[in-house]
Design a protein around this motif. Structure first.
Motif, short mmCIF file in Angstrom:
data_model
loop_
_atom_site.label_atom_id
_atom_site.label_comp_id
_atom_site.label_asym_id
_atom_site.label_seq_id
_atom_site.Cartn_x
_atom_site.Cartn_y
_atom_site.Cartn_z
N GLU A 50 0.79 -1.21 0.08
CA GLU A 50 -0.13 -0.21 -0.02
C GLU A 50 0.80 1.15 0.05
OE1 GLU A 50 -3.00 -0.11 3.00
OE2 GLU A 50 -3.36 -2.21 2.79
N GLY A 51 2.12 1.15 -0.54
CA GLY A 51 3.03 2.21 -0.54
C GLY A 51 4.00 2.51 0.88
N VAL A 52 5.29 2.49 0.64
CA VAL A 52 6.15 2.60 1.62
C VAL A 52 7.09 3.82 1.49
CG1 VAL A 52 6.30 0.21 1.87
CG2 VAL A 52 7.85 1.41 0.31
N PRO A 53 7.47 4.57 2.99
CA PRO A 53 8.21 5.54 2.93
C PRO A 53 9.44 5.55 1.99
CG PRO A 53 7.73 4.98 5.24
CD PRO A 53 7.19 3.83 4.27
N PRO A 54 9.69 6.91 1.19
CA PRO A 54 10.70 7.00 0.49
C PRO A 54 12.18 7.14 0.87
CG PRO A 54 9.69 8.94 0.33
CD PRO A 54 8.91 7.96 1.15
N TRP A 55 12.46 6.47 1.97
CA TRP A 55 13.75 6.43 2.98
C TRP A 55 14.92 6.73 1.93
CZ3 TRP A 55 11.52 7.33 7.24
CH2 TRP A 55 10.47 6.65 7.62
N ASP A 56 15.14 6.05 0.77
CA ASP A 56 16.17 6.39 0.07
C ASP A 56 16.42 7.86 -0.52
OD1 ASP A 56 13.88 5.73 -1.42
OD2 ASP A 56 14.71 4.95 -3.18
N LYS A 57 15.19 8.49 -0.35
CA LYS A 57 15.28 9.97 -1.03
C LYS A 57 15.19 11.13 0.17
CE LYS A 57 12.54 8.32 -5.09
NZ LYS A 57 11.46 8.59 -5.86
N MET A 58 15.32 10.59 1.49
CA MET A 58 15.31 11.53 2.48
C MET A 58 16.39 12.39 2.74
SD MET A 58 13.89 10.62 6.33
CE MET A 58 15.49 9.54 6.75
#
Length: 720
Positions: A50-58
């Motif tokens: 259902e969608g996950v946080p974009p930690w790689d773009k933080m």
């Protein structure tokens, strides 16, 4: 959006900040701001589950512009609800507010990780600037007279609206929340409250950064002989810490609990124990730029002023207005009922330790000493060995971190039908060591959410252990799954070494995982009824600790890291026989902090000298001289990094009273794995959020109020 809306009254700094060493690091220059339309911190979450946080773009530099855009969006959403000229109803007021602010919710989930798990000087500067701005922003709505009147219109006619019990509870709680936060004040008084909330947020951020700076100091060990008594795996971790700081050939003890406590338990070098103990207990109290005492004074004064403005006797009454206990005296009564037996037990424990120290001195095996606070943990291990033929070094080889985590998964599956499958690498993480697990319901295979496990200490991560949800379950607006994390500060094993944890660490793992279970099992429609009172929050997590020492978990998951053999039954028996060992220390260490929290906040005039207050109050309640509080005031993040646990640290004991009585229910049923009891616990207490009064829910589960005798018995104290 209820969660954000409630941040307003004393909205905290979202940081509890990450370590910054006295060997100062230079902040990287801020990157150029990204336009809101291209800012990944504002985008809807995509990907699986259902969608996950974009930690790689933080990136820290992305947040200021994101805050601006999210605030503008949320303001527009709330103003649309506020300015609606149609008659006020539950749907167009209370329900609409819960559906608003989704972008801000996602943004705060990201920012919370940035400040707690991935901090640096740039993050701290942003937090210091933006915490007051965010506090003022939310006060716009808490103190907006027109918005309040819309809620009041629904509240006033609630009896005729044919509301469900849950809807009625929301209407009443929304109205009461507005009043609690100042909706009935004059314009001048509202301005005062807003200013206090903004100033408090800045002070919280300041406190966090100062404690953090002291936690990133370290003690260097030059001589290998000074490592006597320490395990090979722990010594390897100290060497790694030295290598990280470019100190080859040396060993480093970082000034955090995860590094300090194992040394105090095992080091045979008394001078080193004292040096490390003093550095740790004096965090925030060194009279330097990182001293927090003046900041505490400011916080206490502002809290007192705000409480009186809002019509409360003091901060304790203000904070406890929406709790199970309600009355500070009720919480204090419980604490003092346990305090006396706990102090008496400490005196017995010290006598046992002193006897061993005296015998060692008489035999020439040691110097003549009087037990001091830096000796307590070390000599307690000697007593454990003498009384139960058991020491921590015997247990630790069986407690390999991954195995214990799997044991927690096993217990959750057996009790609550949850299954965990590792999928690390499939979704973004904020650190390479973070592991992720897909969570499913074994009964039908449906996805429950994702569990993130951030287990290791590192620079940029605040100390301690905590659970966070990046997305919580709700039915309103479309069913959504749960993204939850556990964050610990275990000391990672050195190169080629496993990560072995203590029994206390393993208990902490089960505790924090109990919080995650609570959220994974939540099944509420309205998000406004998801968050439970502060003195209920720790209850599910404390109950979950009990399964760690069940035979099934130990036999399957407590396996020796070298041989793979399960923990022998003889060792399990010794652990069980020693289950009440050192409970005087454990209880007094915690309770002294909880009692001082209540005493410093339940008073007419704010304290102006925290150090003198701490000393005098500990003397007044009879604090044993051989001990120190678990959290001294100058480093008490629970109290002064935000409002969260202020006048609420008692909640661990309040929750443990219910925990002990709940475990007694399983015992009475004949097994810790009694499925009927687990199902009842889940259905009445774990899945229902705050849909009903939690005291009533407990009575529905147990048939009565919790019995404090179960707590006293569990700790091995007299019940009469």
């Amino acid at each position: 959006m209820r969660t954000l809306f409630l941040l307003a009254a004393g909205a905290s700094s979202l940081a509890v900040a990450a370590p910054v060493t006295v060997f100062a690091e230079t902040a990287a220059p801020a990157a150029k701001a990204v336009p809101a339309s291209d800012n990944p911190m504002l985008a809807k979450w995509t990907g699986p589950f259902e969608g996950v946080p974009p930690w790689d773009k933080m990136q820290p530099s992305l947040f200021p512009a994101a805050f601006e855009a999210a605030m503008a969006e949320y303001r527009a959403e709330v103003h649309k609800i506020r300015d609606d000229e149609s008659p006020a109803t539950f749907k167009n007021v209370n329900e609409a507010m819960q559906l608003s602010g989704q972008t801000m919710t996602r943004l705060f989930g990201l920012w919370g990780v940035q400040v707690s798990n991935q901090s640096n000087a740039e993050v701290q500067a942003i937090d210091k600037e933006w915490s007051p701005k965010l506090a003022g922003f939310f006060d716009e709505f808490n103190l907006d007279q027109k918005l309040f009147q819309r809620h009041k219109a629904v509240y006033d006619k609630r009896a005729s609206l044919k509301l469900t019990p849950e809807q009625l509870r929301i209407v009443e709680r929304d109205y009461e929340g507005f009043v609690r936060r100042g909706a009935l004040l004059t314009p001048a008084q509202k301005a005062q409250v807003t200013q206090i909330n903004q100033d408090l947020s800045g002070a919280f951020s300041d406190f966090s950064a100062k404690v953090l700076a002291d936690e990133e100091t370290w003690i260097v060990i030059d001589d290998k002989a000074d490592l006597a008594g320490l395990s090979d795996s722990f010594v390897a971790s100290l060497k790694d810490a030295a290598d990280e700081r470019k100190l080859p050939g040396k060993w480093v003890v970082v000034n955090t609990r995860s590094s300090v406590q194992p040394l105090l338990n095992a080091s045979t070098n008394r001078a080193l124990r004292e040096k490390v103990w003093r550095a740790f207990t004096n965090r925030g109290d060194n009279g330097n730029a990182n001293d927090t005492n003046a900041t505490i004074v400011k916080i206490l004064k502002m809290r007192s002023d705000r409480a009186k403005l809002l019509g409360f006797k003091n901060h304790a009454w203000y904070r406890m207005d929406d709790t199970m206990a309600k009355d500070p005296a009720k919480a204090m009564d419980l604490m003092m009922r346990v305090w006396g037996p706990a102090v008496a037990r400490v005196h017995q424990e010290v006598a046992d330790m002193q006897a061993i120290a005296d015998a060692e001195a008489k035999s020439g095996k040691g110097a003549k000493i009087t037990i001091e606070p830096w000796d307590y943990r070390f000599y307690a291990e000697k007593v454990r060995k003498a009384k139960y033929d058991l020491d921590e070094g015997e247990i630790k080889p069986y407690l390999e971190l991954n195995n214990i985590l799997q044991g927690a998964f096993y217990a959750a599956g057996r009790n609550y039908d949850l299954a965990f499958k590792e999928n690390t690498g499939e979704i973004p993480v904020f650190d390479p060591n973070v592991r992720t697990f897909a969570v499913t319901d074994k009964r039908d295979g449906s996805n429950v959410g994702v569990f993130y496990f951030d287990g290791y200490a590192r620079a940029g991560k605040r100390s301690g252990a905590w659970m966070t949800t990046y997305r919580s379950q709700q039915g309103l607006g479309g069913e959504q799954n749960v993204l939850a994390s556990n964050n610990n500060n275990f000391v990672k094993g050195g190169a080629g070494e496993p990560t072995l944890i203590s029994l206390d660490d393993a208990t902490t793992l089960f505790h924090e995982f109990g919080h995650a279970i609570h959220y994974f099992l939540q099944d509420v429609y309205y998000p406004a009824l998801a968050e439970t009172p502060r003195d209920f929050v720790e209850y599910p997590s404390q109950v979950n600790e009990n399964w760690l020492l069940t035979r099934d978990v130990l036999d399957q998951y407590a396996k020796h890291y070298k041989t793979g053999e399960p923990m022998p039954q003889a060792l399990v028996d010794k652990i069980e026989k020693s289950s009440t060992f050192n409970q005087g220390f454990e209880t007094v260490e915690y309770l002294s902090s909880a009692i001082l929290d209540m005493k410093i906040h339940d008073r007419d005039q704010p304290v102006t000298d925290p150090k003198a207050f701490e000393k005098a109050t500990l003397a007044e309640i009879g604090m044993p001289k051989e001990m120190v509080m678990r959290h001294r005031l100058p480093q008490f993040n629970h109290l002064f990094a935000d409002d969260g646990y202020s006048a609420g640290y008692y909640s661990y004991l309040w929750s443990e009273t219910m925990d002990a009585d709940t475990w007694a229910a399983f015992t009475e049923a004949g097994s810790p794995w009694d499925k009927a009891t687990a199902d009842k616990f889940r259905a009445i207490l774990l899945s229902t959020g705050n849909e009903t009064d939690r005291a009533e829910a407990y009575r529905a589960f147990r048939g009565r109020d919790p019995d404090v005798k179960a707590l006293l018995k569990k700790r091995g104290f007299p019940t009469e």
